[in-house]
Structure formats: C-alpha cells, structure tokens
Motif scaffolding. Structure first.
Motif, PDB file in Angstrom:
ATOM      1  N   UNK A   1      12.351  -8.023  -3.193  1.00 30.63           N
ATOM      2  CA  UNK A   1      10.936  -7.651  -3.136  1.00 30.63           C
ATOM      3  C   UNK A   1      10.795  -6.182  -3.521  1.00 30.63           C
ATOM      4  N   UNK A   2       9.833  -5.886  -4.380  1.00 36.18           N
ATOM      5  CA  UNK A   2       9.469  -4.481  -4.540  1.00 36.18           C
ATOM      6  C   UNK A   2       7.977  -4.380  -4.817  1.00 36.18           C
ATOM      7  N   UNK A   3       7.450  -3.182  -4.734  1.00 37.31           N
ATOM      8  CA  UNK A   3       6.014  -2.951  -4.854  1.00 37.31           C
ATOM      9  C   UNK A   3       5.684  -2.187  -6.128  1.00 37.31           C
ATOM     10  N   UNK A   4       4.469  -2.351  -6.589  1.00 41.31           N
ATOM     11  CA  UNK A   4       3.933  -1.570  -7.701  1.00 41.31           C
ATOM     12  C   UNK A   4       2.738  -0.767  -7.188  1.00 41.31           C
ATOM     13  N   UNK A   5       2.914   0.526  -6.915  1.00 41.30           N
ATOM     14  CA  UNK A   5       1.799   1.341  -6.424  1.00 41.30           C
ATOM     15  C   UNK A   5       0.603   1.397  -7.382  1.00 41.30           C
TER      16      UNK A   5
ATOM     17  N   UNK B   1       0.807  -1.217   0.000  1.00 33.15           N
ATOM     18  CA  UNK B   1       0.000   0.000   0.000  1.00 33.15           C
ATOM     19  C   UNK B   1       0.845   1.274   0.000  1.00 33.15           C
ATOM     20  N   UNK B   2       2.143   1.132  -0.208  1.00 35.25           N
ATOM     21  CA  UNK B   2       3.015   2.311  -0.266  1.00 35.25           C
ATOM     22  C   UNK B   2       2.702   3.143  -1.508  1.00 35.25           C
ATOM     23  N   UNK B   3       2.762   4.455  -1.358  1.00 35.99           N
ATOM     24  CA  UNK B   3       2.464   5.347  -2.484  1.00 35.99           C
ATOM     25  C   UNK B   3       3.627   5.435  -3.468  1.00 35.99           C
ATOM     26  N   UNK B   4       4.836   5.074  -3.028  1.00 38.95           N
ATOM     27  CA  UNK B   4       6.009   5.097  -3.898  1.00 38.95           C
ATOM     28  C   UNK B   4       6.611   3.700  -3.981  1.00 38.95           C
ATOM     29  N   UNK B   5       7.355   3.461  -5.052  1.00 41.30           N
ATOM     30  CA  UNK B   5       8.043   2.184  -5.177  1.00 41.30           C
ATOM     31  C   UNK B   5       9.179   2.097  -4.160  1.00 41.30           C
ATOM     32  N   UNK B   6       9.317   0.910  -3.565  1.00 39.59           N
ATOM     33  CA  UNK B   6      10.438   0.610  -2.681  1.00 39.59           C
ATOM     34  C   UNK B   6      11.032  -0.723  -3.079  1.00 39.59           C
ATOM     35  N   UNK B   7      12.330  -0.847  -2.872  1.00 39.81           N
ATOM     36  CA  UNK B   7      13.020  -2.112  -3.181  1.00 39.81           C
ATOM     37  C   UNK B   7      13.605  -2.652  -1.887  1.00 39.81           C
TER      38      UNK B   7
END
Length: 229
Positions: free
Chosen positions: A177-181, A124-130
C-alpha cells in the motif's frame, strides 16, 4: 448579567446538541456540528460553532479537519494545543477502530475493512509512505509496517528489504500500500515497475503479493483490479 446569559445560552446549545447526538447519532448531524461536539472538551466555556464552521470551510470536511497537520491547525485563530490534541485523539481513535476490524480476520474476505484502514491511515498524509500488510497462510494480518517514507511524490522502496522482512515474520503473503498526496491514485510507471520487482523477488520464496493499493483523497486504485499484478 449579560455574561451569565451568554454562558447559559452556550451551555443550553451544547446540551441540545448532545441530546440530538445521543438520540439520532452522527448520521443526522452535519460535519460542523459533529466537530462542535469534539471541540466542547477542548474549549469548555465558549461557543465553538463559528470555529467548527471555519475548520470545515478551510479543510473541507470533518475527516479532513481532524487529519489536518498540526502546523496548519495552529495557523487558525482560536486554535491552541488543547484543540489540536483533541482533534488528533479523535483521528487516532478512528484509525485504531478501523485497524481493529482487520485483526483476526482474513484480509481478502475483509477487503472493505482493508481499504477503510489504509485510507484512514495514509490518504491524507502530506508525504508519500509505503506500507506493507504481512499475512499468514490463512491471509490473517500478522504485521502492519511502514517501510518507506519520502517526499510529496516519491518514496524509496527496496524490494530485497521488503522480502527480507516478510521472511523474518514468516509471512506467506503481502498487500502493498502507498499513498499519492497529489490526490490522484493512478499508478505511475515507476509504481508498476517497483511492484513487479517486489513480486518477482518474493515469488521464488513462496511469498505471494496479493495486491498493491494506492490510496488518495479522491479514491483508491488496485493493481489486481487493473490487471497490473
């Protein structure tokens, strides 16, 4: 007299809700009622049912409400810093509990716990994180670090820095792991190329890349499961 009746009614509702929770647990309660329980501590003498329903209507679910950015929460009428602190404390507690399930256990045999933790931490992060989960020879978690943060659709990642950090920690393996906002966990061409670069840099040093997982609101994607690693 009317104010006392209102207060008595509010307190009676709170007691009934607490009793239902203690008897049946959260599973028997809709999201807005669970959110009411959280709001009781932040707003001690006012009916919070409407506010709880407004939070669910705006953000979509209990999980989305507690994970909502502070700025968006404060835009709503009836929400001040006390409410924000209470919601963020619940979010932090959930994250710590999910991470605790990984400590001291082989990550590959606790894959559901890995996914739950990464989803709670990043989806649920608004920005990408790695993020990199560093593992020892028994595949037990020894470090969990965010090694890059970027914009809504890009995070700068440096394979040499990731491998250097793995060597500093004496790690034998990594889970990337990374996210796709955007909400779509589908790997991009850049994601695939970056993953292969990290794996290629780590392999000569005896460091394995077990998987690269992309998490998003709609689910997750595993490079290993997709045959990309």
């Amino acid at each position: 007299m009317r104010a006392d009746s209102t207060n008595n009614g509010t307190e009676g509702h709170r007691e009934r809700l607490r009793a239902r929770f203690l008897k049946g647990g959260a599973e028997a309660m809709p999201d807005y009622e669970l959110l009411e329980l959280v709001l009781f501590a932040a707003i001690p003498r006012r009916d919070v049912k409407l506010l709880a329903k407004q939070l669910i209507a705006r953000f979509g679910s209990f999980a989305e409400a507690i994970a909502a950015p502070r700025e968006r929460l404060l835009e709503m009428d009836g929400i001040g810093e006390n409410v924000v602190v209470q919601l963020k404390a619940i979010e932090a507690a959930a994250l710590r509990l999910s991470k605790a399930r990984l400590i001291g256990r082989p990550a590959l045999s606790s894959w559901t716990a890995v996914l739950d933790y990464c989803t709670a931490a990043m989806a649920r992060c608004a920005r990408e994180e790695f993020r990199v989960l560093f593992l020892d020879r028994k595949n037990t978690l020894i470090a969990d670090e965010v090694l890059g943060a970027g914009t809504i659709d890009h995070t700068p990642v440096y394979p040499r820095e990731i491998v250097r950090r793995a060597l500093e920690l004496s790690a034998s393996a990594m889970i990337l792991v990374h996210n796709h906002p955007s909400g779509d966990p589908t790997p991009s061409r850049a994601d695939i190329e970056m993953t292969r670069s990290i794996a290629a840099a780590a392999k000569p040093l005896g460091i394995a890349v077990h998987d690269h997982v992309i998490v998003a609101r709609s689910g997750h994607a595993s490079f290993k499961s997709l045959g990309l690693l």
